[in-house]
Write a protein that holds these residues in place. Structure first.
Motif, PDB file in Angstrom:
ATOM      1  N   SER A  42       0.846  -1.189   0.000  1.00  0.00           N
ATOM      2  CA  SER A  42       0.000   0.000   0.000  1.00  0.00           C
ATOM      3  C   SER A  42       0.880   1.238   0.000  1.00  0.00           C
ATOM      4  CB  SER A  42      -0.888  -0.029   1.253  1.00  0.00           C
ATOM      5  OG  SER A  42      -1.675   1.119   1.320  1.00  0.00           O
ATOM      6  N   GLY A  43       0.526   2.206  -0.819  1.00  0.00           N
ATOM      7  CA  GLY A  43       1.293   3.448  -0.855  1.00  0.00           C
ATOM      8  C   GLY A  43       1.149   4.145  -2.184  1.00  0.00           C
ATOM      9  N   GLY A  79      -5.342   6.894   3.015  1.00  0.00           N
ATOM     10  CA  GLY A  79      -6.150   6.672   4.207  1.00  0.00           C
ATOM     11  C   GLY A  79      -7.528   6.109   3.896  1.00  0.00           C
ATOM     12  N   GLN A  98      -2.422   3.215   2.517  1.00  0.00           N
ATOM     13  CA  GLN A  98      -1.464   4.248   2.928  1.00  0.00           C
ATOM     14  C   GLN A  98      -1.125   5.209   1.799  1.00  0.00           C
ATOM     15  OE1 GLN A  98      -0.583   4.473   6.255  1.00  0.00           O
ATOM     16  NE2 GLN A  98      -2.252   2.993   6.223  1.00  0.00           N
TER      17      GLN A  98
END
Length: 142
Positions: A42-43, A79, A98
């Protein structure tokens, strides 16, 4: 003799430079996370991390992308709570993205994916095959 020394120094400089570039590329991808048998990344915040995730997408059967529509165009979101449920109703992943990308390694099958931003939840049904991947784009009006 002097020419050999120059070539050796060039070889050392090239090796060090290539090693640093390879290391930089490796560290840009966020660490893989695990939820039981599910692996996910995630990112995507920042250009280096975003590029690393885009390069890794082909390794994951499910790719989720999150954005909000504003008067200025689409903006990536972070988020975002995500829940993935298998065909038997079992939650296989529940996390908060994230960054604007969530790469998920799941076995072939049918899944219900929900993602929320603010008070709005979007739902998708996805069918993952043994090879290839599915990419879902979630877009909320802001």
């Amino acid at each position: 003799m002097k020419q050999k020394l120059i070539w050796r120094w060039l070889a050392v400089i090239t090796t060090v430079g290539c090693t640093q570039l390879a290391w930089a590329g490796m560290t840009a991808l966020p660490a893989a996370q695990h939820a039981g048998p599910v692996t996910y990344v995630s990112g995507g915040v920042g250009s280096d991390e975003s590029q690393a995730i885009k390069e890794a997408m082909h390794n994951y059967p499910l790719v989720l992308e999150f954005a909000g529509r504003t008067s200025y165009g689409n903006e990536y979101l972070a988020g975002v709570p995500v829940k993935i449920v298998d065909a038997h109703g079992k939650t296989v992943l529940e996390t908060s993205a994230q960054g604007p990308f969530l790469l998920v390694s799941l076995p072939a099958g049918r899944y219900a994916v929900s993602a929320s931003y603010g008070e709005k939840t979007e739902h998708r049904s996805v069918s993952l095959l043994p090879s290839g991947h599915v990419r879902e784009f979630f877009l909320w009006q802001m």
